[in-house]
Design a protein around this motif. Structure first.
Motif, PDB file in Angstrom:
ATOM      1  N   ALA A   1       7.131  12.326  -2.811  1.00 32.78           N
ATOM      2  CA  ALA A   1       5.769  12.579  -3.299  1.00 32.78           C
ATOM      3  C   ALA A   1       4.798  11.905  -2.333  1.00 32.78           C
ATOM      4  O   ALA A   1       4.530  10.707  -2.456  1.00 32.78           O
ATOM      5  CB  ALA A   1       5.606  12.031  -4.717  1.00 32.78           C
ATOM      6  N   PRO A   2       4.279  12.656  -1.355  1.00 33.80           N
ATOM      7  CA  PRO A   2       3.409  12.059  -0.342  1.00 33.80           C
ATOM      8  C   PRO A   2       2.250  11.246  -0.907  1.00 33.80           C
ATOM      9  O   PRO A   2       1.812  10.279  -0.282  1.00 33.80           O
ATOM     10  CB  PRO A   2       2.909  13.288   0.434  1.00 33.80           C
ATOM     11  N   ILE A   3       1.755  11.596  -2.091  1.00 37.38           N
ATOM     12  CA  ILE A   3       0.656  10.843  -2.692  1.00 37.38           C
ATOM     13  C   ILE A   3       1.034   9.379  -2.918  1.00 37.38           C
ATOM     14  O   ILE A   3       0.172   8.494  -2.963  1.00 37.38           O
ATOM     15  CB  ILE A   3       0.217  11.503  -4.031  1.00 37.38           C
ATOM     16  N   ASN A   4       2.342   9.103  -3.026  1.00 37.97           N
ATOM     17  CA  ASN A   4       2.815   7.723  -3.204  1.00 37.97           C
ATOM     18  C   ASN A   4       2.453   6.832  -2.014  1.00 37.97           C
ATOM     19  O   ASN A   4       2.428   5.606  -2.138  1.00 37.97           O
ATOM     20  CB  ASN A   4       4.335   7.694  -3.395  1.00 37.97           C
ATOM     21  N   SER A   5       2.176   7.465  -0.870  1.00 33.33           N
ATOM     22  CA  SER A   5       1.863   6.696   0.335  1.00 33.33           C
ATOM     23  C   SER A   5       0.650   5.797   0.135  1.00 33.33           C
ATOM     24  O   SER A   5       0.561   4.721   0.733  1.00 33.33           O
ATOM     25  CB  SER A   5       1.604   7.642   1.512  1.00 33.33           C
ATOM     26  N   TYR A   6      -0.273   6.225  -0.714  1.00 35.78           N
ATOM     27  CA  TYR A   6      -1.475   5.426  -0.959  1.00 35.78           C
ATOM     28  C   TYR A   6      -1.157   4.118  -1.678  1.00 35.78           C
ATOM     29  O   TYR A   6      -1.972   3.188  -1.664  1.00 35.78           O
ATOM     30  CB  TYR A   6      -2.488   6.228  -1.772  1.00 35.78           C
ATOM     31  N   ALA A   7       0.026   4.042  -2.304  1.00 34.11           N
ATOM     32  CA  ALA A   7       0.402   2.827  -3.043  1.00 34.11           C
ATOM     33  C   ALA A   7       0.864   1.705  -2.116  1.00 34.11           C
ATOM     34  O   ALA A   7       0.901   0.545  -2.529  1.00 34.11           O
ATOM     35  CB  ALA A   7       1.499   3.144  -4.065  1.00 34.11           C
ATOM     36  N   ASN A   8       1.245   2.037  -0.891  1.00 31.99           N
ATOM     37  CA  ASN A   8       1.581   1.019   0.119  1.00 31.99           C
ATOM     38  C   ASN A   8       0.325   0.775   0.947  1.00 31.99           C
ATOM     39  O   ASN A   8       0.109   1.419   1.969  1.00 31.99           O
ATOM     40  CB  ASN A   8       2.713   1.497   1.033  1.00 31.99           C
ATOM     41  N   TRP A   9      -0.517  -0.145   0.485  1.00 31.32           N
ATOM     42  CA  TRP A   9      -1.822  -0.305   1.122  1.00 31.32           C
ATOM     43  C   TRP A   9      -2.034  -1.712   1.669  1.00 31.32           C
ATOM     44  O   TRP A   9      -1.340  -2.651   1.314  1.00 31.32           O
ATOM     45  CB  TRP A   9      -2.950   0.035   0.150  1.00 31.32           C
ATOM     46  N   SER A  10      -3.040  -1.800   2.536  1.00 33.63           N
ATOM     47  CA  SER A  10      -3.442  -3.091   3.075  1.00 33.63           C
ATOM     48  C   SER A  10      -4.889  -3.016   3.525  1.00 33.63           C
ATOM     49  O   SER A  10      -5.403  -1.937   3.835  1.00 33.63           O
ATOM     50  CB  SER A  10      -2.567  -3.473   4.268  1.00 33.63           C
ATOM     51  N   LYS A  11      -5.536  -4.155   3.561  1.00 32.96           N
ATOM     52  CA  LYS A  11      -6.811  -4.281   4.243  1.00 32.96           C
ATOM     53  C   LYS A  11      -6.510  -4.630   5.708  1.00 32.96           C
ATOM     54  O   LYS A  11      -5.490  -5.263   5.988  1.00 32.96           O
ATOM     55  CB  LYS A  11      -7.671  -5.369   3.594  1.00 32.96           C
ATOM     56  N   PRO A  12      -7.372  -4.230   6.625  1.00 36.77           N
ATOM     57  CA  PRO A  12      -7.099  -4.497   8.049  1.00 36.77           C
ATOM     58  C   PRO A  12      -6.876  -5.969   8.376  1.00 36.77           C
ATOM     59  O   PRO A  12      -5.966  -6.307   9.147  1.00 36.77           O
ATOM     60  CB  PRO A  12      -8.352  -3.948   8.751  1.00 36.77           C
TER      61      PRO A  12
END
Length: 277
Positions: free
Chosen positions: A153-164
């Protein structure tokens, strides 16, 4: 770097980013000065998270006294065919032996998705990786997805996040020797220095005598043409030995891959501007 020079560079980067159809996050650090643009936003890491995975695993191994130079016997159950995996091309039956440093090198330098998920399993799962990273004092990031769950589910990619700035702090602490030591430290740094992906991103913004150890991340492109993410993060070593940690994270870009990469190279040139003279 004097503070006013950093502000001058930030202004130039903001001007460069004006009108670009994407969310652009930038952070860099040389010495004790951190500079960033749009750091309040959350950016999907994509394959940049493989850096977090490898560091977390190696930290756990160092704590337990487990040797890095160990051989792993990989089985077909650990190897998916429907993903980006140079290892799968080399071993179509999915059964082979490989040393841990080699596996980490494939995950980092070649961005092999199967290698990354094997490392995640070795680290105790993605939640364990997330806890380990936070225990190192790295804030403003979250990891809950594997390569397999992002593919499903490509939308799951947003759950692995970070600030720069979070990515820059991870790199800075790593290269300051505050996270790993000995063979554990050498293993990850050798892999980052060997990265073959993203030659047109940060690397294209370097001048003669500069070297780069880095990890790239490329997101899915959605049906409407939006690219979820296009990232590059690493440490530039100057000819005199000084180091600059840089993270450039581009989210929801309507631009082409070539334009995203060109933007990263141009931002890098601005960041390293004074050092090029």
């Amino acid at each position: 770097m004097p503070q006013y020079e950093g502000q001058k560079k930030l202004a130039a980067i903001k001007k460069l980013a004006e009108g670009k159809d994407a969310e652009i996050g930038v952070a860099w650090m040389e010495g004790n000065a951190m500079h960033s643009m749009n750091n309040e936003r959350l950016y999907p890491l994509m394959s940049v998270f493989k850096l977090h995975v490898a560091v977390a695993l190696l930290k756990d191994m160092e704590r337990r006294g487990a040797a890095v130079d160990t051989t792993l016997n990989i089985t077909p159950e650990q190897m998916r065919k429907d993903t980006y995996s140079p290892l799968m091309k080399l071993h179509p039956d999915g059964r082979f032996s490989i040393t841990l440093p080699q596996l980490i090198r494939y995950a980092i330098a070649e961005s092999d998705n199967n290698a990354a998920d094997i490392l995640i399993a070795m680290a105790g799962g993605i939640d364990s990786v997330d806890r380990e990273i936070h225990a190192m004092g790295i804030k403003d990031c979250h990891l809950s997805e594997t390569e397999a769950t992002m593919y499903e589910a490509p939308i799951n990619s947003y759950a692995n996040w970070s600030k720069p700035e979070s990515v820059v702090w991870l790199l800075r602490k790593l290269y300051d020797g505050r996270l790993l030591s000995g063979e554990y430290d050498r293993c990850i740094k050798q892999a980052l220095a060997a990265t073959t992906t993203g030659a047109d991103k940060i690397k294209a913004g370097l001048s003669q005598g500069m070297t780069l150890a880095h990890k790239t991340g490329t997101g899915f492109r959605m049906a409407d043409g939006t690219k979820m993410a296009d990232n590059d993060a690493g440490v530039v070593t100057m000819p005199d030995g000084r180091q600059v940690a840089i993270a450039i994270l581009i989210k929801d870009s309507k631009m082409s891959d070539a334009d995203n990469a060109r933007l990263m190279a141009e931002i890098t040139k601005i960041i390293l501007g004074d050092e090029r003279e």
